[in-house]
Scaffold this motif. Structure first.
Motif, PDB file in Angstrom:
ATOM      1  N   GLU A 158     -88.097  -7.688  21.268  1.00 48.39           N
ATOM      2  CA  GLU A 158     -88.583  -8.518  22.378  1.00 48.39           C
ATOM      3  C   GLU A 158     -87.754  -9.796  22.527  1.00 48.39           C
ATOM      4  OE1 GLU A 158     -93.342  -7.273  22.289  1.00 48.39           O
ATOM      5  OE2 GLU A 158     -92.625  -9.074  21.230  1.00 48.39           O
ATOM      6  N   LEU A 159     -87.428 -10.398  21.382  1.00 49.92           N
ATOM      7  CA  LEU A 159     -86.599 -11.610  21.447  1.00 49.92           C
ATOM      8  C   LEU A 159     -85.208 -11.305  21.987  1.00 49.92           C
ATOM      9  CD1 LEU A 159     -87.571 -13.355  18.072  1.00 49.92           C
ATOM     10  CD2 LEU A 159     -88.213 -14.056  20.389  1.00 49.92           C
ATOM     11  N   SER A 160     -84.619 -10.192  21.562  1.00 51.37           N
ATOM     12  CA  SER A 160     -83.281  -9.820  22.034  1.00 51.37           C
ATOM     13  C   SER A 160     -83.296  -9.554  23.535  1.00 51.37           C
ATOM     14  CB  SER A 160     -82.781  -8.585  21.289  1.00 51.37           C
ATOM     15  OG  SER A 160     -82.715  -8.828  19.901  1.00 51.37           O
ATOM     16  N   ARG A 161     -84.340  -8.833  23.997  1.00 53.38           N
ATOM     17  CA  ARG A 161     -84.442  -8.538  25.428  1.00 53.38           C
ATOM     18  C   ARG A 161     -84.646  -9.824  26.234  1.00 53.38           C
ATOM     19  NH1 ARG A 161     -88.781  -5.880  25.286  1.00 53.38           N
ATOM     20  NH2 ARG A 161     -87.799  -4.037  24.332  1.00 53.38           N
ATOM     21  N   ALA A 162     -85.495 -10.705  25.719  1.00 51.98           N
ATOM     22  CA  ALA A 162     -85.749 -11.960  26.439  1.00 51.98           C
ATOM     23  C   ALA A 162     -84.502 -12.834  26.474  1.00 51.98           C
ATOM     24  CB  ALA A 162     -86.900 -12.712  25.766  1.00 51.98           C
ATOM     25  N   LEU A 163     -83.760 -12.872  25.355  1.00 50.14           N
ATOM     26  CA  LEU A 163     -82.531 -13.667  25.327  1.00 50.14           C
ATOM     27  C   LEU A 163     -81.497 -13.107  26.288  1.00 50.14           C
ATOM     28  CD1 LEU A 163     -80.955 -15.988  24.059  1.00 50.14           C
ATOM     29  CD2 LEU A 163     -80.248 -14.418  22.235  1.00 50.14           C
TER      30      LEU A 163
END
Length: 426
Positions: A169-174
């Motif tokens: 989720e963090l990678s996608r949001a970044l």
């Protein structure tokens, strides 16, 4: 421009501080070199004259226009006050520079460059603000539509601020945040490209005291637009490449060994790369006016900028930094009230704006804050473009005697047309 021959590149003439071949007014001839028949035999004795205003030499200089009242040696009352003018009593000041437009045609001071940019906007406000407002509105409308319909900025913010978010989720949001930032930057670069092209032509005419319409500015700028577009994207790509190359060794070490030393080296590389990128951007900061006004290629305009900035890097950096600070202060004064108004009018209020209410900022917030951004950009574009063009003109005046060409291009005559302006700016 077709009617301003002074904009043409001087070719082999010096931008490196060497002024050979620069057409300056002829120096007064040495009396000893002139034929004896042209000089009166009744010359004053040698050593009897001192420089105007000189004191403490034991000799008194007679006034150039004869004795007058108030002179202590030639009758009348005591002298009242210091001699008028900076060149001694009775002498006139240095010749004044011609000023057909928004700046005097001589080396400029920092205040004159900033004032010239504002004066251009004030004197030609219909053209300047019309161009800036049109470009700012188009770019902001595109940004608002993308943020409201395509880009999921709120979802990315929620994921990045969630302490329980997974790595995916963090990678996608970044990734989404980087895409959003890149799209907005791309649109801003396109807007800057159009404004730079048109306002460069307006400012160059304003220096000569000539007005120009938006259609005339477009006609003058159109042949160089493809090259300017390439230059507009080349400079940020060059800066990003420099930073990336400086970070690469640290990234490779961190990926191979997974140690903190690699991350520290990457951070140091980023700092070094940022410093090098700033140095390059200032060195090439005058390439846009060189490309537009001298009709140069991208490579030659970069070389021209580097030659003009050489030896004046800190001065160019300081003026551009000062202009950027002033512009950002003005823009902030305009944008911040609109942002608070947008927060007040949006449904979720402050909690929605800060992302604590779980809602979206909505169209109301985007539209109202976008209006503030349009007004701020409308005022920022002319000052930024004007300072860059006037810096280019100032350095060419200092290095290549462009002031004499501009005086002739402005159609001036008389003493000012052949005399370099006095009192160069700092």
């Amino acid at each position: 421009m077709n009617d301003t021959p002074g904009w043409a590149s001087p070719g082999s003439a010096a931008s490196d501080g060497d002024n050979q071949g620069v057409p300056r007014p002829a120096e007064p001839a040495d009396p000893q070199d002139a034929p004896a028949s042209k000089w009166s035999k009744d010359q004053p004795p040698a050593g009897q004259w001192s420089a105007p205003g000189a004191q403490g030499t034991g000799r008194q200089q007679p006034p150039p226009h004869g004795p007058g009242p108030g002179h202590p040696q030639w009758g009348g009352g005591p002298a009242s006050g210091p001699p008028r003018g900076g060149w001694g009593g009775g002498w006139g000041g240095p010749p004044q520079a011609a000023k057909p437009g928004v700046i005097p045609l001589r080396p400029l001071g920092v205040g004159e460059i900033l004032d010239g940019a504002v004066s251009t906007m004030r004197a030609h406000w219909r053209t300047v603000l019309g161009i800036s407002l049109t470009v700012a509105m188009v770019t902001e409308i595109i940004v608002v539509l993308l943020q409201g319909l395509v880009l999921d900025s709120q979802g990315s913010t929620d994921a990045l601020s969630d302490p329980n978010a997974t790595v995916d989720e963090l990678s996608r949001a970044l990734g989404n945040s980087l895409i959003e930032t890149g799209v907005v930057l791309l649109i801003s670069l396109l807007g800057t490209f159009v404004v730079t092209a048109l306002l460069t032509m307006v400012t160059s005419r304003a220096v000569l005291g000539k007005s120009v319409t938006s259609a005339e500015a477009w006609h003058d700028a159109r042949p160089q637009l493809p090259r300017l577009l390439g230059l507009t994207f080349l400079l940020p790509l060059l800066a990003g490449l420099v930073v990336g190359l400086c970070m690469l060794p640290g990234i490779l070490i961190a990926a191979a060994a997974g140690s903190d030393a690699g991350f520290a080296l990457a951070l140091l590389g980023a700092l070094a790369g940022a410093g090098l990128a700033v140095w390059l951007m200032v060195r090439f900061s005058l390439s846009s006016p060189a490309l537009m006004l001298e009709k140069q290629s991208i490579r030659k305009s970069l070389g021209r900028s580097a030659k003009l900035v050489k030896g004046s890097w800190w001065r160019v950096f300081g003026i551009q930094l000062l202009a950027a600070i002033l512009v950002n202060v003005v823009v902030s004064i305009i944008v911040i009230p609109f942002t608070f108004l947008a927060v007040a009018l949006s449904g979720d209020g402050v909690s929605g704006f800060l992302g604590t209410g779980g809602g979206d900022v909505g169209w109301t917030f985007l539209i109202v804050s976008g209006i503030g951004s349009v007004i701020g950009s409308m005022l920022a574009f002319p000052i930024t473009a004007g300072v860059t063009v006037l810096l280019y003109i100032d350095l060419r005046i200092r290095r290549e005697a462009l002031d004499l060409e501009l005086v002739r291009a402005a159609g001036l005559s008389g003493p000012a047309a052949g005399t370099p302006g006095a009192g160069p700016g700092s």
